[in-house]
Design a protein around this motif. Structure first.
Motif, PDB file in Angstrom:
ATOM      1  N   ASN A   1       0.810  -1.215   0.000  1.00  0.00           N
ATOM      2  CA  ASN A   1       0.000   0.000   0.000  1.00  0.00           C
ATOM      3  C   ASN A   1       0.846   1.270   0.000  1.00  0.00           C
ATOM      4  N   LEU A   2       2.167   1.103   0.083  1.00  0.00           N
ATOM      5  CA  LEU A   2       3.075   2.241   0.096  1.00  0.00           C
ATOM      6  C   LEU A   2       3.763   2.350  -1.258  1.00  0.00           C
ATOM      7  N   ASP A   3       3.995   3.583  -1.719  1.00  0.00           N
ATOM      8  CA  ASP A   3       4.788   3.731  -2.945  1.00  0.00           C
ATOM      9  C   ASP A   3       6.244   3.413  -2.615  1.00  0.00           C
ATOM     10  N   GLU A   4       7.087   3.374  -3.634  1.00  0.00           N
ATOM     11  CA  GLU A   4       8.470   2.926  -3.446  1.00  0.00           C
ATOM     12  C   GLU A   4       9.229   3.768  -2.424  1.00  0.00           C
ATOM     13  N   LEU A   5       9.085   5.085  -2.493  1.00  0.00           N
ATOM     14  CA  LEU A   5       9.788   5.950  -1.537  1.00  0.00           C
ATOM     15  C   LEU A   5       9.287   5.737  -0.116  1.00  0.00           C
ATOM     16  N   ALA A   6       7.966   5.653   0.049  1.00  0.00           N
ATOM     17  CA  ALA A   6       7.400   5.455   1.386  1.00  0.00           C
ATOM     18  C   ALA A   6       7.761   4.077   1.928  1.00  0.00           C
ATOM     19  N   ALA A   7       7.764   3.043   1.066  1.00  0.00           N
ATOM     20  CA  ALA A   7       8.137   1.697   1.507  1.00  0.00           C
ATOM     21  C   ALA A   7       9.592   1.675   1.970  1.00  0.00           C
ATOM     22  N   CYS A   8      10.469   2.338   1.219  1.00  0.00           N
ATOM     23  CA  CYS A   8      11.882   2.391   1.605  1.00  0.00           C
ATOM     24  C   CYS A   8      12.065   3.164   2.911  1.00  0.00           C
ATOM     25  N   ALA A   9      11.344   4.269   3.056  1.00  0.00           N
ATOM     26  CA  ALA A   9      11.431   5.053   4.298  1.00  0.00           C
ATOM     27  C   ALA A   9      10.943   4.245   5.487  1.00  0.00           C
ATOM     28  N   PHE A  10       9.843   3.507   5.299  1.00  0.00           N
ATOM     29  CA  PHE A  10       9.315   2.677   6.383  1.00  0.00           C
ATOM     30  C   PHE A  10      10.330   1.609   6.780  1.00  0.00           C
ATOM     31  N   LEU A  11      10.843   0.872   5.788  1.00  0.00           N
ATOM     32  CA  LEU A  11      11.797  -0.193   6.100  1.00  0.00           C
ATOM     33  C   LEU A  11      13.083   0.373   6.698  1.00  0.00           C
ATOM     34  N   SER A  12      13.514   1.543   6.241  1.00  0.00           N
ATOM     35  CA  SER A  12      14.690   2.188   6.828  1.00  0.00           C
ATOM     36  C   SER A  12      14.429   2.558   8.284  1.00  0.00           C
ATOM     37  N   GLY A  13      13.197   2.990   8.576  1.00  0.00           N
ATOM     38  CA  GLY A  13      12.827   3.299   9.956  1.00  0.00           C
ATOM     39  C   GLY A  13      12.869   2.063  10.833  1.00  0.00           C
ATOM     40  N   VAL A  14      12.372   0.940  10.315  1.00  0.00           N
ATOM     41  CA  VAL A  14      12.446  -0.318  11.071  1.00  0.00           C
ATOM     42  C   VAL A  14      13.908  -0.713  11.260  1.00  0.00           C
ATOM     43  N   ARG A  15      14.691  -0.598  10.193  1.00  0.00           N
ATOM     44  CA  ARG A  15      16.112  -0.974  10.267  1.00  0.00           C
ATOM     45  C   ARG A  15      16.830  -0.179  11.357  1.00  0.00           C
ATOM     46  N   ALA A  16      16.478   1.105  11.512  1.00  0.00           N
ATOM     47  CA  ALA A  16      17.128   1.953  12.511  1.00  0.00           C
ATOM     48  C   ALA A  16      16.849   1.487  13.939  1.00  0.00           C
ATOM     49  N   THR A  17      15.818   0.674  14.136  1.00  0.00           N
ATOM     50  CA  THR A  17      15.491   0.172  15.471  1.00  0.00           C
ATOM     51  C   THR A  17      16.180  -1.152  15.770  1.00  0.00           C
ATOM     52  N   LEU A  18      16.812  -1.734  14.761  1.00  0.00           N
ATOM     53  CA  LEU A  18      17.399  -3.063  14.899  1.00  0.00           C
ATOM     54  C   LEU A  18      18.916  -2.990  14.929  1.00  0.00           C
ATOM     55  N   ASP A  19      19.530  -3.951  15.591  1.00  0.00           N
ATOM     56  CA  ASP A  19      20.986  -4.086  15.593  1.00  0.00           C
ATOM     57  C   ASP A  19      21.418  -4.979  14.435  1.00  0.00           C
ATOM     58  N   HIS A  20      22.695  -4.898  14.107  1.00  0.00           N
ATOM     59  CA  HIS A  20      23.261  -5.777  13.082  1.00  0.00           C
ATOM     60  C   HIS A  20      22.927  -7.229  13.430  1.00  0.00           C
ATOM     61  N   GLY A  21      22.383  -7.970  12.456  1.00  0.00           N
ATOM     62  CA  GLY A  21      22.041  -9.374  12.673  1.00  0.00           C
ATOM     63  C   GLY A  21      20.601  -9.594  13.098  1.00  0.00           C
ATOM     64  N   ASP A  22      19.916  -8.550  13.585  1.00  0.00           N
ATOM     65  CA  ASP A  22      18.486  -8.675  13.848  1.00  0.00           C
ATOM     66  C   ASP A  22      17.768  -8.828  12.506  1.00  0.00           C
ATOM     67  N   ALA A  23      16.484  -9.155  12.543  1.00  0.00           N
ATOM     68  CA  ALA A  23      15.809  -9.444  11.277  1.00  0.00           C
ATOM     69  C   ALA A  23      14.383  -8.911  11.257  1.00  0.00           C
TER      70      ALA A  23
END
Length: 198
Positions: free
Chosen positions: A41-63
């Motif tokens: 439901n997100l366009d490409e930019l919004a999907a990337c921003a969302f996933l980048s936001g999730v990534r920022a909450t995770l440590d290396h090796g988290d998934a």
């Protein structure tokens, strides 16, 4: 699994990401779940921003386990988004009904029709409601008076479909690597294990 800890977040996306970011880091590997096909439901930019936001909450090796609807025959998609029983049409028209109930609108649902179309270039189902006549509608709670020409549409939803290459591009852009994918037997839906990079 007595050592497995689960924390659920009931929020909009930004609120959930903020709550995840504020959690104490324990050094224990974490797995975030974003199931269903909401990423579509997100366009490409919004999907990337969302996933980048999730990534920022995770440590290396988290998934992150990411659900994504896959590209398929356009006829299959059109049958799903404009089904013969009219279930999707009723769901779409309910948006106008909610505006009527919650915002004191005066949409006549019989004067709009559900329209679903496939955009091959963007890999996206586009959903609209089309005005069947020239009309004016008021939404009292918002002080809005909207005029529609016959055939004019209200864009209500986009639902993007992915292939594995596009999931890989999105994952890498957000700081993940796709390490495994599971699909249903027909290859129509995917669950993708994305591991946070360094």
């Amino acid at each position: 699994y007595p050592t497995l800890a689960i924390t659920g977040y009931a929020s909009d996306y930004d609120g959930a990401i903020a709550a995840m970011r504020d959690r104490e880091r324990t050094g224990v590997r974490r797995l975030a779940l974003f199931l269903g096909s909401n990423i579509g439901n997100l366009d490409e930019l919004a999907a990337c921003a969302f996933l980048s936001g999730v990534r920022a909450t995770l440590d290396h090796g988290d998934a992150l386990l990411l659900g994504a609807d896959l590209r398929k025959d356009p006829d299959v998609l059109l049958d799903a988004y404009d089904d013969p029983l009219g279930v999707t049409a009723a769901f779409n028209l309910n948006l106008l009904g909610r505006i009527n109930r919650e915002l004191d609108g005066d949409f006549d649902l019989k004067l709009f029709s559900h329209v679903a179309s496939w955009d091959e270039a963007d890999g996206c189902m586009r959903i609209h409601l089309a005005s069947l006549v020239e009309q004016t509608v008021e939404i009292q709670a918002l002080g809005i008076r909207a005029s529609f020409a016959e055939g004019e549409t209200i864009h209500t939803e986009d639902s993007r479909k992915y292939d594995l290459a596009s999931i890989d591009r999105l994952a890498v852009a957000a700081g993940f690597e796709r390490v495994q994918t599971w699909t249903d037997t027909a290859g129509r839906f995917s669950s993708n294990l994305l591991v946070a990079g360094g």
